[in-house]
Design an enzyme around this catalytic site. Structure first.
Site, mmCIF file in Angstrom:
data_model
loop_
_atom_site.group_PDB
_atom_site.id
_atom_site.type_symbol
_atom_site.label_atom_id
_atom_site.label_comp_id
_atom_site.label_asym_id
_atom_site.label_seq_id
_atom_site.Cartn_x
_atom_site.Cartn_y
_atom_site.Cartn_z
ATOM 1 N N CYS A 125 0.800 -1.239 0.000
ATOM 2 C CA CYS A 125 0.000 0.000 0.000
ATOM 3 C C CYS A 125 0.828 1.283 0.000
ATOM 4 O O CYS A 125 0.397 2.283 -0.576
ATOM 5 C CB CYS A 125 -1.006 -0.005 1.143
ATOM 6 S SG CYS A 125 -0.334 -0.458 2.741
ATOM 7 N N CYS A 133 -3.580 -2.412 -0.941
ATOM 8 C CA CYS A 133 -2.558 -3.369 -0.488
ATOM 9 C C CYS A 133 -2.228 -4.422 -1.545
ATOM 10 O O CYS A 133 -1.349 -5.257 -1.339
ATOM 11 C CB CYS A 133 -3.008 -4.044 0.807
ATOM 12 S SG CYS A 133 -3.306 -2.857 2.140
ATOM 13 N N LYS A 199 -6.531 -9.392 11.357
ATOM 14 C CA LYS A 199 -6.403 -7.945 11.167
ATOM 15 C C LYS A 199 -7.735 -7.390 10.686
ATOM 16 O O LYS A 199 -8.297 -7.879 9.716
ATOM 17 C CB LYS A 199 -5.311 -7.651 10.137
ATOM 18 C CG LYS A 199 -5.252 -6.188 9.715
ATOM 19 C CD LYS A 199 -4.051 -5.874 8.837
ATOM 20 C CE LYS A 199 -4.134 -4.440 8.334
ATOM 21 N NZ LYS A 199 -2.955 -4.048 7.534
ATOM 22 N N ARG A 221 -10.686 -0.525 2.644
ATOM 23 C CA ARG A 221 -10.038 -1.832 2.712
ATOM 24 C C ARG A 221 -10.970 -2.932 3.234
ATOM 25 O O ARG A 221 -10.521 -4.006 3.603
ATOM 26 C CB ARG A 221 -8.802 -1.747 3.610
ATOM 27 C CG ARG A 221 -7.765 -0.713 3.206
ATOM 28 C CD ARG A 221 -6.370 -1.184 3.620
ATOM 29 N NE ARG A 221 -5.424 -0.131 3.905
ATOM 30 C CZ ARG A 221 -4.780 0.609 2.990
ATOM 31 N NH1 ARG A 221 -5.032 0.445 1.705
ATOM 32 N NH2 ARG A 221 -3.915 1.521 3.362
ATOM 33 N N GLU A 237 -9.385 -16.924 10.064
ATOM 34 C CA GLU A 237 -8.209 -16.363 9.368
ATOM 35 C C GLU A 237 -6.919 -16.784 10.048
ATOM 36 O O GLU A 237 -5.943 -17.165 9.391
ATOM 37 C CB GLU A 237 -8.256 -14.826 9.400
ATOM 38 C CG GLU A 237 -9.271 -14.209 8.512
ATOM 39 C CD GLU A 237 -8.713 -13.797 7.157
ATOM 40 O OE1 GLU A 237 -9.465 -13.178 6.401
ATOM 41 O OE2 GLU A 237 -7.538 -14.097 6.866
ATOM 42 N N LYS A 252 -4.793 -7.389 15.432
ATOM 43 C CA LYS A 252 -4.597 -5.969 15.167
ATOM 44 C C LYS A 252 -5.899 -5.324 14.734
ATOM 45 O O LYS A 252 -6.537 -5.857 13.833
ATOM 46 C CB LYS A 252 -3.565 -5.810 14.056
ATOM 47 C CG LYS A 252 -3.405 -4.398 13.553
ATOM 48 C CD LYS A 252 -2.526 -4.355 12.352
ATOM 49 C CE LYS A 252 -2.550 -2.941 11.823
ATOM 50 N NZ LYS A 252 -2.016 -2.819 10.522
ATOM 51 N N SER A 278 -1.747 2.757 15.739
ATOM 52 C CA SER A 278 -1.532 4.201 15.810
ATOM 53 C C SER A 278 -2.666 4.950 16.513
ATOM 54 O O SER A 278 -2.426 5.829 17.334
ATOM 55 C CB SER A 278 -1.328 4.757 14.410
ATOM 56 O OG SER A 278 -2.453 4.483 13.589
ATOM 57 N N TYR A 317 3.991 1.717 19.697
ATOM 58 C CA TYR A 317 4.759 2.945 19.502
ATOM 59 C C TYR A 317 5.316 3.478 20.821
ATOM 60 O O TYR A 317 6.039 4.474 20.809
ATOM 61 C CB TYR A 317 3.890 3.994 18.796
ATOM 62 C CG TYR A 317 3.407 3.503 17.449
ATOM 63 C CD1 TYR A 317 4.239 3.547 16.338
ATOM 64 C CD2 TYR A 317 2.139 2.931 17.297
ATOM 65 C CE1 TYR A 317 3.818 3.054 15.107
ATOM 66 C CE2 TYR A 317 1.707 2.440 16.079
ATOM 67 C CZ TYR A 317 2.554 2.502 14.988
ATOM 68 O OH TYR A 317 2.149 2.001 13.776
HETATM 69 C C1 PBG Z 1 -0.950 -1.555 5.891
HETATM 70 C C2 PBG Z 1 -0.815 -1.421 7.381
HETATM 71 C C3 PBG Z 1 -1.611 -0.608 8.175
HETATM 72 C C4 PBG Z 1 -1.098 -0.687 9.466
HETATM 73 C C5 PBG Z 1 -0.021 -1.566 9.438
HETATM 74 N N1 PBG Z 1 0.137 -2.020 8.124
HETATM 75 C C6 PBG Z 1 -2.728 0.286 7.801
HETATM 76 C C7 PBG Z 1 -3.852 -0.304 7.069
HETATM 77 O O1 PBG Z 1 -4.033 -1.516 7.019
HETATM 78 O O2 PBG Z 1 -4.589 0.489 6.517
HETATM 79 C C8 PBG Z 1 -1.659 0.057 10.634
HETATM 80 C C9 PBG Z 1 -0.750 0.295 11.777
HETATM 81 C C10 PBG Z 1 -1.198 1.343 12.716
HETATM 82 O O3 PBG Z 1 -2.275 1.952 12.599
HETATM 83 O O4 PBG Z 1 -0.432 1.597 13.647
HETATM 84 N N2 PBG Z 1 -0.836 -2.808 5.372
HETATM 85 ZN ZN ZN Z 2 -1.192 -2.559 3.092
#
Ligand code: PBG
Ligand code: ZN
Length: 328
Positions: A125, A133, A199, A221, A237, A252, A278, A317
């Site tokens: 991505c 992605c 995820k 997504r 998954e 995640k 994040s 983080y």
């Molecule tokens: C993309 C990816 C993302 C994150 C890790 N890898 C964003 C998404 O899937 O849109 C998010 C990490 C975060 O928010 O700290 N493959």
């Molecule tokens: Zn991605």
């Protein structure tokens, strides 16, 4: 069982040493993974406005930043590349350039910090001009099967640079098997695979997408990432990724998905990583900045929550501030 007055819960809570005696321990720094953003060039250290305290770093600056991190015995870093706009195309081919920014960073970190484990995010991505992605078909939908080969290329290029663990996050079906067999064929059988297995399509990735400049140009997504409203699909998954050869599974986001961590813990003997994303990071920072909560106390409580839920590895983080915010 007897109750009050024979039983008094407060007996073991009366002092700090009594509480410590019975409580779960805070995980040590070696359980933590710090995600970092790498940009091309030199002397770049760009603040990410939605993630105060995190920066986009060129490789030279990254090495400087890692000195105190390695000195705290933080276990690992997870690398994300942020190419310049000119480095993007429809297939995300910059992601597997042998001398791409992540590949350079991996080599430099392995050389400078032999005790720091290097993990790399495997996705397209940040490198596709449409921000998805995977590659798009004629209708503009993300095309699963042709994407697998590209993801395998990315993983092999990271392994060739010295990554010890590759972490596919694209949520394409079959990506774990495709990457495992490409790694083995390229003689990287010892490289580990941490799958972003459960995820979710989450509203908590906003600050990361600012950091990575990786928002989809159109659509979202939800066609490939998991649905927060479907726990059973998320567990399937992870089971599929385990069967395809993942060494580590991941949930995640983490804090909104503690139930998923716990349920997964009951079903697998693989290590489980929790990705404290994040939005979860920035949420606590914003609360503390407004004086509505104590940052250290909130961080510690959230790290305990992840551990209690069953996470073995914590991607956060906060990791580079382990001593200040997490250590007892
Ligand atoms: C993309 C990816 C993302 C994150 C890790 N890898 C964003 C998404 O899937 O849109 C998010 C990490 C975060 O928010 O700290 N493959
Ligand atoms: Zn991605």
């Amino acid at each position: 069982m007897k109750g009050f007055p024979d039983v008094r819960m407060r007996r073991l809570r009366a002092t700090e040493s009594l509480r410590k005696l019975t409580a779960m321990a805070m995980p040590g720094p070696e359980k933590f993974v710090w995600p970092i953003f790498v940009v091309p060039g030199k002397k770049r250290r760009e603040a990410i406005s939605a993630m105060p305290g995190q920066y986009r770093l060129s490789v030279d600056m990254l090495l400087r930043e890692l000195e105190p991190v390695a000195a705290q015995s933080v276990g690992s870093v997870l690398l994300f590349g942020v190419p310049d706009a000119a480095g993007k195309d429809a297939r995300g081919s910059g992601a597997f350039a042998p001398n791409g920014v992540v590949q350079q960073a991996i080599r430099a970190i392995r050389r400078a910090f032999p005790n720091l484990l290097v993990m790399s995010d495997v996705c397209l991505c940040a490198y596709t001009n449409h921000g998805h992605c995977g590659v798009l078909n004629k209708q503009g939908a993300v095309d699963n099967d042709p994407t697998l080969k590209l993801l395998a290329n990315v993983a092999v290029s990271h392994a060739a640079a010295g990554a010890q663990i590759v972490a596919p996050s694209a949520m394409m079906d079959g990506q774990v098997a495709a990457i495992r067999s490409a790694l083995d064929a390229a003689k990287f059988s010892d490289v580990g695979l941490m799958s972003y297995s459960s995820k979710f399509a989450s509203a908590m990735y906003g600050p990361f997408r600012e950091a990575e400049q990786s928002s989809p140009q159109s659509g979202d997504r939800r066609g490939y990432q998991g649905d927060a409203a479907d726990l059973r699909a998320a567990l399937r998954e992870s089971a599929l990724d385990e069967a395809e050869g993942a060494d580590i599974l991941m949930v995640k986001p983490a804090l909104f998905y503690l139930d998923v961590i716990t349920r997964l813990r009951e079903r697998t003997d693989l290590p489980i990583a929790a990705y404290n994303v994040s939005g979860e990071y920035s949420m606590l920072l914003a609360t503390a900045e407004r004086g509505w909560g104590d940052l250290r106390a909130m961080v510690r409580e959230s790290m305990l929550a992840l551990t209690r839920a069953g996470a073995d590895i914590i991607i956060t983080y906060w990791a580079h501030r382990y001593q200040e915010l997490i250590a007892s």
